[in-house]
Design an enzyme around this catalytic site. Structure first.
Site, PDB file in Angstrom:
ATOM      1  N   GLY A 185       0.798  -1.220   0.000  1.00  0.00           N
ATOM      2  CA  GLY A 185       0.000   0.000   0.000  1.00  0.00           C
ATOM      3  C   GLY A 185       0.828   1.266   0.000  1.00  0.00           C
ATOM      4  O   GLY A 185       2.069   1.239   0.057  1.00  0.00           O
ATOM      5  N   SER A 186       0.123   2.407  -0.028  1.00  0.00           N
ATOM      6  CA  SER A 186       0.781   3.692  -0.239  1.00  0.00           C
ATOM      7  C   SER A 186       1.596   4.164   0.953  1.00  0.00           C
ATOM      8  O   SER A 186       2.461   5.031   0.800  1.00  0.00           O
ATOM      9  CB  SER A 186      -0.270   4.757  -0.582  1.00  0.00           C
ATOM     10  OG  SER A 186      -1.236   4.859   0.447  1.00  0.00           O
ATOM     11  N   THR A 187       1.357   3.624   2.154  1.00  0.00           N
ATOM     12  CA  THR A 187       2.175   3.985   3.310  1.00  0.00           C
ATOM     13  C   THR A 187       3.354   3.045   3.463  1.00  0.00           C
ATOM     14  O   THR A 187       4.449   3.468   3.875  1.00  0.00           O
ATOM     15  CB  THR A 187       1.332   3.979   4.596  1.00  0.00           C
ATOM     16  OG1 THR A 187       0.159   4.766   4.404  1.00  0.00           O
ATOM     17  CG2 THR A 187       2.112   4.564   5.760  1.00  0.00           C
TER      18      THR A 187
ATOM     19  N   ASP B 284       4.149  -2.539   8.153  1.00  0.00           N
ATOM     20  CA  ASP B 284       3.044  -2.381   7.221  1.00  0.00           C
ATOM     21  C   ASP B 284       2.197  -1.172   7.607  1.00  0.00           C
ATOM     22  O   ASP B 284       2.346  -0.623   8.704  1.00  0.00           O
ATOM     23  CB  ASP B 284       2.181  -3.649   7.219  1.00  0.00           C
ATOM     24  CG  ASP B 284       1.339  -3.792   5.957  1.00  0.00           C
ATOM     25  OD1 ASP B 284       1.385  -2.907   5.082  1.00  0.00           O
ATOM     26  OD2 ASP B 284       0.624  -4.813   5.835  1.00  0.00           O
ATOM     27  N   GLY B 285       1.302  -0.783   6.719  1.00  0.00           N
ATOM     28  CA  GLY B 285       0.346   0.267   7.002  1.00  0.00           C
ATOM     29  C   GLY B 285      -0.952  -0.327   7.524  1.00  0.00           C
ATOM     30  O   GLY B 285      -1.061  -1.532   7.766  1.00  0.00           O
TER      31      GLY B 285
ATOM     32  N   LYS C 109      -7.224  -3.826   7.943  1.00  0.00           N
ATOM     33  CA  LYS C 109      -6.309  -3.788   6.818  1.00  0.00           C
ATOM     34  C   LYS C 109      -6.971  -4.503   5.646  1.00  0.00           C
ATOM     35  O   LYS C 109      -7.882  -5.296   5.833  1.00  0.00           O
ATOM     36  CB  LYS C 109      -4.983  -4.478   7.163  1.00  0.00           C
ATOM     37  CG  LYS C 109      -4.202  -3.731   8.244  1.00  0.00           C
ATOM     38  CD  LYS C 109      -3.019  -4.491   8.783  1.00  0.00           C
ATOM     39  CE  LYS C 109      -2.153  -5.119   7.722  1.00  0.00           C
ATOM     40  NZ  LYS C 109      -1.659  -4.097   6.763  1.00  0.00           N
ATOM     41  N   GLY C 110      -6.502  -4.188   4.436  1.00  0.00           N
ATOM     42  CA  GLY C 110      -7.030  -4.868   3.268  1.00  0.00           C
ATOM     43  C   GLY C 110      -7.614  -3.964   2.215  1.00  0.00           C
ATOM     44  O   GLY C 110      -8.253  -4.431   1.274  1.00  0.00           O
ATOM     45  N   GLY C 111      -7.389  -2.645   2.363  1.00  0.00           N
ATOM     46  CA  GLY C 111      -7.845  -1.732   1.320  1.00  0.00           C
ATOM     47  C   GLY C 111      -7.220  -2.037  -0.025  1.00  0.00           C
ATOM     48  O   GLY C 111      -7.804  -1.758  -1.071  1.00  0.00           O
TER      49      GLY C 111
ATOM     50  N   GLU D 211      -0.928 -10.470   4.105  1.00  0.00           N
ATOM     51  CA  GLU D 211      -0.441  -9.618   5.191  1.00  0.00           C
ATOM     52  C   GLU D 211      -0.617 -10.304   6.541  1.00  0.00           C
ATOM     53  O   GLU D 211       0.286 -10.288   7.379  1.00  0.00           O
ATOM     54  CB  GLU D 211      -1.188  -8.278   5.164  1.00  0.00           C
ATOM     55  CG  GLU D 211      -0.781  -7.398   3.994  1.00  0.00           C
ATOM     56  CD  GLU D 211      -1.637  -6.159   3.844  1.00  0.00           C
ATOM     57  OE1 GLU D 211      -1.228  -5.241   3.117  1.00  0.00           O
ATOM     58  OE2 GLU D 211      -2.739  -6.106   4.442  1.00  0.00           O
TER      59      GLU D 211
END
Length: 246
Positions: free
Chosen positions: A38-40, A97-98, A110-112, A119
């Site tokens: 993800g983006s983070t 992780d983000g 989590k899981g977007g 994960e």
């Protein structure tokens, strides 16, 4: 001083977390490291590569949680393995992780990015879980704003949806972007996104820890996006340029 944008917060927390973990000797040379999606998470992967290239770290063995992360690691020269690799042996030292939502007890959704199954496998098999996020991810209760993803076997979509609705969830099959039809995960499955409504008093009685197990007991469910069984260290970036640890 102007406030940081969300994108700037993500880069700040990703870079700061890697540096702080090194300073606190929680991230050391030779470690087996799970890397999120993800983006983070991507700025943290970039910073990890920089600290390898500048000689601060060596011998890092990474396990990626998605195709996205694997490709970035390959591009940055970070060696990638799986949990089944002999070099990893099914256990990691740390995972980074983000998260899409973080409640006051550091429970997570989590899981977007539809990668929560890998994960969870990676992060529940890590000695230490580190979560990095911008301040928008902090919430009072989970599952009432950001949808909880539930990965399902395609043939079980309708019965699983009915079972989730009996648990009070409003359900929607996640549709692809720039693709006709539903999102297909890295595991070849579909995603049902679930939202619970707050009561008339504006609060939620949803128990994420209990619901994580209840949902996973539904036949046809592969895994859901509640992360409650591994207490993380959380780093939060704020608009004012500070990074909070909790």
């Amino acid at each position: 001083m102007s406030e940081l944008t969300q994108s700037e917060q993500k880069k700040l927390v990703g870079f700061s977390a890697i540096d702080l973990l090194i300073d606190k000797k929680l991230l050391l040379s030779g470690m087996k490291v799970g890397l999120g999606t993800g983006s983070t998470a991507m700025p943290a992967v970039q910073r990890l590569a920089q600290r390898i290239n500048d000689g601060t770290l060596s011998g890092i063995k990474a396990v990626a949680t998605s195709f996205q992360t694997s490709i970035m690691c390959e591009d940055l020269g970070i060696p990638v393995y799986t949990l089944n690799s002999r070099e990893i042996g099914g256990q990691l030292d740390i995972a980074i992780d983000g998260a899409d939502e973080i409640d006051e007890k550091n429970n997570l959704i989590k899981g977007g990015g539809a990668a929560h199954v890998k994960e969870k496998i990676v992060e529940y098999n890590a000695g230490l879980l580190v979560i990095i996020a911008d301040e928008s991810k902090l919430v009072k209760d989970l599952g009432t704003q950001f949808p909880l993803p539930v990965e399902v076997i395609a043939d079980a979509r309708v019965p699983v949806t009915l079972a989730l609705e009996k648990l009070g969830a409003q359900c929607m099959l996640r549709e692809g972007v720039r693709k006709a039809g539903p999102v297909i995960t890295d595991n070849g499955n579909q995603i049902i996104d679930c939202i619970w409504q707050r009561n008339s008093e504006g609060t939620s009685s949803l128990d994420p820890a209990a619901m994580e197990d209840i949902i996973n007991d539904i036949t046809g469910v592969v895994e859901n996006g509640f992360f409650t069984k591994k207490r993380p260290i959380v780093f939060i970036a704020h608009k004012n340029g500070t990074v909070e640890q909790r």
